[in-house]
Design a protein around this motif. Structure first.
Motif, PDB file in Angstrom:
ATOM      1  N   ASP A 170      20.206  55.988  83.064  1.00 33.29           N
ATOM      2  CA  ASP A 170      20.468  55.609  84.449  1.00 33.29           C
ATOM      3  C   ASP A 170      20.454  54.081  84.575  1.00 33.29           C
ATOM      4  OD1 ASP A 170      20.191  55.098  87.311  1.00 33.29           O
ATOM      5  OD2 ASP A 170      19.649  57.206  87.499  1.00 33.29           O
ATOM      6  N   ASP A 171      21.422  53.528  85.297  1.00 34.68           N
ATOM      7  CA  ASP A 171      21.444  52.070  85.459  1.00 34.68           C
ATOM      8  C   ASP A 171      20.393  51.572  86.450  1.00 34.68           C
ATOM      9  OD1 ASP A 171      22.444  52.648  87.978  1.00 34.68           O
ATOM     10  OD2 ASP A 171      24.431  51.807  87.602  1.00 34.68           O
ATOM     11  N   LEU A 172      19.789  52.495  87.196  1.00 37.97           N
ATOM     12  CA  LEU A 172      18.708  52.196  88.147  1.00 37.97           C
ATOM     13  C   LEU A 172      19.149  51.291  89.297  1.00 37.97           C
ATOM     14  CD1 LEU A 172      15.713  51.731  85.660  1.00 37.97           C
ATOM     15  CD2 LEU A 172      16.540  53.829  86.765  1.00 37.97           C
ATOM     16  N   SER A 173      20.450  51.274  89.555  1.00 39.46           N
ATOM     17  CA  SER A 173      20.943  50.444  90.662  1.00 39.46           C
ATOM     18  C   SER A 173      20.422  50.953  92.008  1.00 39.46           C
ATOM     19  CB  SER A 173      22.467  50.413  90.666  1.00 39.46           C
ATOM     20  OG  SER A 173      23.006  51.727  90.803  1.00 39.46           O
ATOM     21  N   ALA A 174      20.206  52.273  92.118  1.00 34.72           N
ATOM     22  CA  ALA A 174      19.678  52.817  93.372  1.00 34.72           C
ATOM     23  C   ALA A 174      18.289  52.271  93.654  1.00 34.72           C
ATOM     24  CB  ALA A 174      19.643  54.351  93.306  1.00 34.72           C
ATOM     25  N   HIS A 175      17.483  52.152  92.619  1.00 31.46           N
ATOM     26  CA  HIS A 175      16.148  51.578  92.799  1.00 31.46           C
ATOM     27  C   HIS A 175      16.235  50.100  93.189  1.00 31.46           C
ATOM     28  CE1 HIS A 175      15.226  55.195  90.448  1.00 31.46           C
ATOM     29  NE2 HIS A 175      14.018  55.127  90.961  1.00 31.46           N
ATOM     30  N   ALA A 176      17.147  49.400  92.535  1.00 32.01           N
ATOM     31  CA  ALA A 176      17.301  47.978  92.851  1.00 32.01           C
ATOM     32  C   ALA A 176      17.727  47.781  94.307  1.00 32.01           C
ATOM     33  CB  ALA A 176      18.325  47.345  91.910  1.00 32.01           C
ATOM     34  N   SER A 177      18.547  48.698  94.822  1.00 26.98           N
ATOM     35  CA  SER A 177      19.033  48.560  96.191  1.00 26.98           C
ATOM     36  C   SER A 177      17.934  48.776  97.222  1.00 26.98           C
ATOM     37  CB  SER A 177      20.171  49.556  96.446  1.00 26.98           C
ATOM     38  OG  SER A 177      19.681  50.892  96.499  1.00 26.98           O
ATOM     39  N   LEU A 178      16.838  49.430  96.817  1.00 28.92           N
ATOM     40  CA  LEU A 178      15.747  49.707  97.748  1.00 28.92           C
ATOM     41  C   LEU A 178      14.668  48.626  97.744  1.00 28.92           C
ATOM     42  CD1 LEU A 178      15.337  53.540  97.122  1.00 28.92           C
ATOM     43  CD2 LEU A 178      16.214  52.438  99.192  1.00 28.92           C
ATOM     44  N   ARG A 179      14.780  47.699  96.836  1.00 25.80           N
ATOM     45  CA  ARG A 179      13.771  46.652  96.744  1.00 25.80           C
ATOM     46  C   ARG A 179      13.730  45.855  98.045  1.00 25.80           C
ATOM     47  NH1 ARG A 179      15.237  44.376  91.638  1.00 25.80           N
ATOM     48  NH2 ARG A 179      14.604  46.421  90.835  1.00 25.80           N
ATOM     49  N   ASP A 180      12.562  45.744  98.617  1.00 18.54           N
ATOM     50  CA  ASP A 180      12.333  45.004  99.872  1.00 18.54           C
ATOM     51  C   ASP A 180      12.970  45.667 101.094  1.00 18.54           C
ATOM     52  OD1 ASP A 180      10.984  42.996  98.385  1.00 18.54           O
ATOM     53  OD2 ASP A 180      12.893  42.022  97.934  1.00 18.54           O
ATOM     54  N   VAL A 181      13.433  46.914 100.950  1.00 21.25           N
ATOM     55  CA  VAL A 181      14.021  47.636 102.081  1.00 21.25           C
ATOM     56  C   VAL A 181      12.994  48.536 102.743  1.00 21.25           C
ATOM     57  CG1 VAL A 181      15.718  49.410 102.693  1.00 21.25           C
ATOM     58  CG2 VAL A 181      16.362  47.550 101.149  1.00 21.25           C
ATOM     59  N   LEU A 182      12.140  49.152 101.939  1.00 17.67           N
ATOM     60  CA  LEU A 182      11.130  50.083 102.432  1.00 17.67           C
ATOM     61  C   LEU A 182       9.765  49.408 102.474  1.00 17.67           C
ATOM     62  CD1 LEU A 182      12.286  53.163 100.351  1.00 17.67           C
ATOM     63  CD2 LEU A 182      12.508  52.906 102.826  1.00 17.67           C
ATOM     64  N   GLY A 184       7.112  50.556 101.232  1.00 22.52           N
ATOM     65  CA  GLY A 184       6.431  50.839  99.975  1.00 22.52           C
ATOM     66  C   GLY A 184       7.395  50.701  98.807  1.00 22.52           C
ATOM     67  N   ARG A 185       6.860  50.908  97.605  1.00 26.72           N
ATOM     68  CA  ARG A 185       7.674  50.761  96.395  1.00 26.72           C
ATOM     69  C   ARG A 185       8.208  52.113  95.924  1.00 26.72           C
ATOM     70  NH1 ARG A 185       4.225  47.841  91.942  1.00 26.72           N
ATOM     71  NH2 ARG A 185       2.452  48.818  92.969  1.00 26.72           N
ATOM     72  N   VAL A 186       9.458  52.126  95.439  1.00 28.59           N
ATOM     73  CA  VAL A 186      10.052  53.300  94.804  1.00 28.59           C
ATOM     74  C   VAL A 186      10.311  52.917  93.344  1.00 28.59           C
ATOM     75  CG1 VAL A 186      11.936  54.958  94.811  1.00 28.59           C
ATOM     76  CG2 VAL A 186      11.098  54.022  96.973  1.00 28.59           C
ATOM     77  N   LEU A 187       9.572  53.557  92.441  1.00 28.72           N
ATOM     78  CA  LEU A 187       9.602  53.171  91.039  1.00 28.72           C
ATOM     79  C   LEU A 187      10.295  54.232  90.185  1.00 28.72           C
ATOM     80  CD1 LEU A 187       5.852  52.076  90.687  1.00 28.72           C
ATOM     81  CD2 LEU A 187       7.808  50.696  91.451  1.00 28.72           C
ATOM     82  N   PRO A 188      11.101  53.826  89.217  1.00 34.60           N
ATOM     83  CA  PRO A 188      11.684  54.808  88.303  1.00 34.60           C
ATOM     84  C   PRO A 188      10.664  55.235  87.246  1.00 34.60           C
ATOM     85  CG  PRO A 188      12.370  52.611  87.653  1.00 34.60           C
ATOM     86  CD  PRO A 188      11.545  52.453  88.919  1.00 34.60           C
ATOM     87  N   THR A 189      10.885  56.403  86.668  1.00 34.87           N
ATOM     88  CA  THR A 189      10.067  56.898  85.565  1.00 34.87           C
ATOM     89  C   THR A 189      10.983  57.293  84.415  1.00 34.87           C
ATOM     90  OG1 THR A 189       8.352  57.729  87.050  1.00 34.87           O
ATOM     91  CG2 THR A 189       8.403  58.658  84.829  1.00 34.87           C
ATOM     92  N   PHE A 190      10.663  56.825  83.246  1.00 33.37           N
ATOM     93  CA  PHE A 190      11.455  57.082  82.036  1.00 33.37           C
ATOM     94  C   PHE A 190      11.179  58.509  81.568  1.00 33.37           C
ATOM     95  CE2 PHE A 190      12.113  56.603  77.379  1.00 33.37           C
ATOM     96  CZ  PHE A 190      13.353  56.000  77.363  1.00 33.37           C
ATOM     97  N   ARG A 191      12.207  59.383  81.561  1.00 34.93           N
ATOM     98  CA  ARG A 191      12.033  60.792  81.162  1.00 34.93           C
ATOM     99  C   ARG A 191      13.023  61.099  80.030  1.00 34.93           C
ATOM    100  NH1 ARG A 191       9.657  65.475  83.584  1.00 34.93           N
ATOM    101  NH2 ARG A 191       9.960  67.162  82.083  1.00 34.93           N
TER     102      ARG A 191
END
Length: 464
Positions: A170-182, A184-191
């Motif tokens: 996953d490029d994790l762009s969705a997580h990057a887009s949420l930075r400073d938007v919410l 709290g923090r939304v963190l990815p997990t490596f699976r």
């Protein structure tokens, strides 16, 4: 404006009046604490897109395998619930749930749904066949309002940290887009399961994709570098942990030449059953080595026989309620890993089980010796009030409170997150109140422990 409540404010607390008074005070001290959820399965796209939830059945029934499996056991066809791509009218699905609501009496899923109805969605009255349409209409109206979109609920729930579960590519762009938007923090997990297990579907294609994405050669050394590179990408995007779902917590320390030979065989599809098992066990040890190097917390969820019914798997796919617990052996299985890395102070290994017998026999004793090992919260079939009490009784006398992970909701059911955390807080308050009432600990110690369990402990264990 506070939502109307119909739930007993002392639910799950002890029946004995004196102990209940103690538990009530303990619970109130943490009831409004922020939610820290360092492992879960809420799709990050829900928060990125902030799209309203479609309907009550899709949100609360169709994708909740806790619910669908019990309906299936009662003879409900999964197709009638909209599983596996089958078309089903949401109101009809909802009515099926209502007509079978009596089956959920005393179950954890029934308790959580009632929590969601009353405490989150604000629907008054008793749910059942006669009120099904009323509940459907009220909840539909709620879900259409801005206050019930995913981001608004994230804030309303008081979520400080929410971890998702993500594919290594996953490029994790969705997580990057949420930075400073919410708030709290939304963190990815490596699976990485499907890139480590030779029995995973399309394993060779998965390896080819991994190596292609990282421009690594088709060799064991290139494969390890590819995994390391993707882990680094996750860390750069806020990840704090790597999660591993295995049927058995087996590890093996294999000579590099033999590991390279096994890699070639599993990629070619020529490995024996024993060879695939050895490779899988060695890769779990390699993931520990990488966690020692890069600091990602390693969580292991073991003991589940996935897709137990092949007919259901073919017709409706995975994660539809036919995964079942099996016995596990952590002490022997993890010894090669712990021989190498168990004393590493930067290494955090969190062990989750659905085999209750291992809590007192294996996991608590392991966590009571190895500085790297922590006891994962009750998970899956065990994340229920009575099972939580049994968990605390099984591990506390051996490992205390400090060696546990703090509560982990491990859910995709977004609306159940506050219900599950509230359940755990009530269960811990009840357990600690008994210790206080029996003179086993002081009130101040109980207050410290329950505050730590919802904040300090998960922060420390998951390096937050």
């Amino acid at each position: 404006m506070p939502l109307p409540r119909r739930r007993d404010p002392d639910r799950l607390l002890p029946a004995d009046p004196r102990t209940r008074d103690i538990a009530r005070d303990l619970y109130r001290s943490v009831s409004d604490a922020p939610i820290i959820s360092p492992h879960g399965h809420v799709p990050v796209e829900w928060l990125r897109d902030d799209t309203p939830f479609s309907d009550p059945a899709d949100l609360l029934v169709t994708h909740d395998h806790y619910v669908t499996r019990l309906l299936h056991a009662a003879g409900v066809d999964y197709a009638d619930l909209g599983l596996g791509g089958h078309a089903a009218d949401p109101r009809d699905v909802w009515r099926i749930l209502a007509s079978h609501w009596h089956l959920f009496t005393g179950t954890a899923s029934g308790y959580w749904l009632e929590e969601e109805f009353a405490e989150i969605l604000g629907v008054e009255g008793a749910f059942g066949p006669d009120t099904a349409d009323h509940f459907f209409d009220v909840i539909s109206e709620r879900l259409a309002s801005p206050e019930y979109r995913p981001r608004a609920l994230f804030e309303k729930f008081g979520i400080e940290v929410l971890a998702t579960t993500d594919d290594p590519l996953d490029d994790l762009s969705a997580h990057a887009s949420l930075r400073d938007v919410l708030p709290g923090r939304v963190l990815p997990t490596f699976r990485p399961d499907k890139y480590l297990d030779p029995d995973a579907e399309l394993f060779a294609s998965n390896i080819e994709a991994l190596l292609g994405a990282t421009a690594q050669p088709t060799s064991f050394a290139g494969y390890l570098r590819a995994l390391k590179e993707r882990r680094a990408h996750f860390i750069a995007n806020g990840a704090v942990s790597a999660d591993h779902g295995v049927q058995q917590p087996e590890t093996a320390d294999i000579d590099p030449l033999e590991a390279s030979r096994l890699f070639d065989a599993v990629v070619e599809g020529s490995a024996s059953v024993a060879g695939k098992a050895a490779f899988r066990a060695h890769m779990l040890l390699q993931m520990a080595r990488m966690s020692v190097d890069d600091g990602l917390v390693m969580t292991v969820h073991a003991g589940v026989f996935r897709n137990h019914n092949s007919q259901t798997k073919r017709a409706f796919g995975s994660d539809t309620g036919h995964d079942l617990p099996v016995p596990t052996d952590f002490v022997r299985g993890l010894r090669p890993l712990l021989e190498r890395y168990g004393l590493e102070r930067n290494f955090h290994l969190v062990l989750f089980a659905v085999d209750e017998t291992v809590y007192s026999r294996e996991i608590a004793p392991l966590a009571g010796f190895y500085p790297s090992v922590f006891i994962g919260a009750p998970w899956w079939f065990l994340d229920a009030p009575d099972a939580m009490a049994r968990f605390r009784s099984a591990v506390t006398e051996t490992a205390g409170f400090s060696r546990s992970s703090g509560f982990i909701d491990d859910t995709r059911a977004f609306l159940s997150i506050p219900a599950r955390h509230d359940t755990a807080r009530r269960a811990d308050a009840a357990f600690l109140a008994r210790f206080v009432a029996e003179g086993r600990i002081q009130s101040r110690d109980a207050e410290r422990v329950i505050a730590d369990s919802v904040s300090g402990q998960p922060r420390r264990v998951f390096k937050l």
